[in-house]
Design a protein around this motif. Structure first.
Motif, short mmCIF file in Angstrom:
data_model
loop_
_atom_site.label_atom_id
_atom_site.label_comp_id
_atom_site.label_asym_id
_atom_site.label_seq_id
_atom_site.Cartn_x
_atom_site.Cartn_y
_atom_site.Cartn_z
N ALA A 71 0.82 -1.20 0.00
CA ALA A 71 0.00 0.00 0.00
C ALA A 71 0.86 1.26 0.00
O ALA A 71 0.54 2.25 -0.67
CB ALA A 71 -0.94 0.00 1.21
N ASP A 75 0.43 3.86 -2.99
CA ASP A 75 -0.12 5.19 -2.74
C ASP A 75 0.89 6.32 -2.87
O ASP A 75 0.51 7.46 -3.15
CB ASP A 75 -0.73 5.26 -1.33
CG ASP A 75 -1.92 4.34 -1.15
OD1 ASP A 75 -2.54 3.96 -2.16
OD2 ASP A 75 -2.23 4.00 0.02
N ASP A 123 -4.60 0.29 3.56
CA ASP A 123 -4.33 -0.69 2.53
C ASP A 123 -5.61 -1.02 1.76
O ASP A 123 -6.65 -0.38 1.96
CB ASP A 123 -3.67 -1.94 3.09
CG ASP A 123 -4.60 -2.76 4.00
OD1 ASP A 123 -5.82 -2.55 3.96
OD2 ASP A 123 -4.09 -3.62 4.74
N ALA A 124 -5.55 -2.00 0.88
CA ALA A 124 -6.68 -2.30 0.00
C ALA A 124 -7.93 -2.72 0.76
O ALA A 124 -9.05 -2.60 0.26
CB ALA A 124 -6.28 -3.40 -0.99
N ARG A 207 -3.32 -5.84 -6.73
CA ARG A 207 -2.26 -4.84 -6.67
C ARG A 207 -0.88 -5.50 -6.77
O ARG A 207 0.01 -4.98 -7.44
CB ARG A 207 -2.36 -4.04 -5.37
CG ARG A 207 -3.51 -3.05 -5.31
CD ARG A 207 -3.49 -2.30 -3.99
NE ARG A 207 -4.40 -1.16 -3.98
CZ ARG A 207 -4.46 -0.26 -3.01
NH1 ARG A 207 -3.65 -0.37 -1.96
NH2 ARG A 207 -5.31 0.75 -3.07
#
Length: 292
Positions: A71, A75, A123-124, A207
């Motif tokens: 993440a 990001d 995170d996702a 991801r």
């Protein structure tokens, strides 16, 4: 003729080497031993560029299987538009903290630590993360050093003793500790136990597949280097612990693995010949020491 060939290959290699940024001089000031010094195992392991390149890619593939580490990159990183640049900056950090003078090494550590304080989010699955989290820093460090050591043992010095391997982990912890990591495993057994304990926390999702796809699609320094990069990427994936795999890659046969390892051995020899004066050489000049 051979000199021209070596120079040409060396120029291509430097395009993916962090020293190509020309922001730090590893040859100055005279006598400065840096954070580790020429008698350290860190200098021996980190001093072989081919193994470090292979191990560095393996480390990234392993690190990205932790959802918080992934993440942070997803990001806050420019990997989508500049994967090569990201790898080059990581290479620079490792080269300078390993072989640079104390001032430059500590400057980069402080700089990265400051950046980490601003890297946070979710995170996702909506779980909070922070790059400055000591436990996350430990994960990134262990994934990195275990991959570097695995590459060194396979492609440079398989005779490195267990005591020397333990010493490597103990020495390398200095940088991780300076960045804020805690509870750092310091021996081969502790690292193996740590990786096993981390397995339930690791995930491979869309991801992870995307980061891997971008990594594998990153353009080589020149079109002629594409087959070489393909082997290095395959060899990096082959370094991962047996209980994990490269996201999105089908299982490879024992014959394919052996073929990749033999090809990587040849490439490693070629790269050492083409870049004989790397980071360790420059640092040895600074400290007044020469290769034995």
């Amino acid at each position: 003729m051979f000199s021209l060939l070596r120079d040409r290959i060396g120029q291509q290699v430097m395009q993916i080497n962090g020293l190509s940024l020309n922001e730090f001089d590893l040859t100055q000031p005279s006598g400065d031993p840096g954070l580790f010094g020429p008698d350290s195992i860190v200098w021996e392991v980190h001093g072989d560029f081919p193994a470090m390149l292979c191990g560095g890619i393996a480390a990234l593939l392993l690190q990205m299987q932790h959802p918080a580490a992934l993440a942070g990159v997803w990001d806050h990183s420019s990997f989508r538009s500049d994967m090569t640049g990201r790898l080059r900056r990581t290479s620079q950090f490792i080269a300078v903290t390993s072989f640079g003078n104390r001032r430059d090494a500590n400057y980069l550590i402080d700089k990265v630590a400051a950046i980490h304080r601003h890297v946070n989010g979710q995170d996702a699955l909506g779980r909070p993360y922070a790059a400055s989290d000591p436990a996350l820093l430990t994960w990134v460090h262990v994934a990195e050093t275990s991959s570097f050591l695995a590459a060194h043992l396979r492609y440079k010095n398989p005779s490195l003793s267990l005591a020397e391997q333990n010493r490597y982990y103990a020495e390398a912890a200095l940088t991780a500790r300076a960045l804020g990591a805690t509870d750092i495993p310091l021996t081969v057994q502790q690292v193996n136990d740590y990786l096993q304990a981390m397995r339930p926390a690791l995930e491979i999702d869309d991801r992870t597949h995307e980061v891997t796809r971008i990594l594998y699609a990153a353009p080589p320094p020149t079109p002629a280097a594409r087959p070489v990069m393909k082997v290095i990427l395959e060899a990096a994936g082959d370094l991962l612990p047996c209980w994990t795999s490269v996201p999105g890659r089908v299982q490879r046969s024992a014959l394919q693995q052996q073929s990749t390892r033999l090809a990587m051995q040849g490439i490693a020899g070629l790269l050492r010949w083409s870049v004989p004066q790397g980071a360790r050489y420059k640092a040895l000049r600074r400290t007044g020491r020469l290769f034995e």
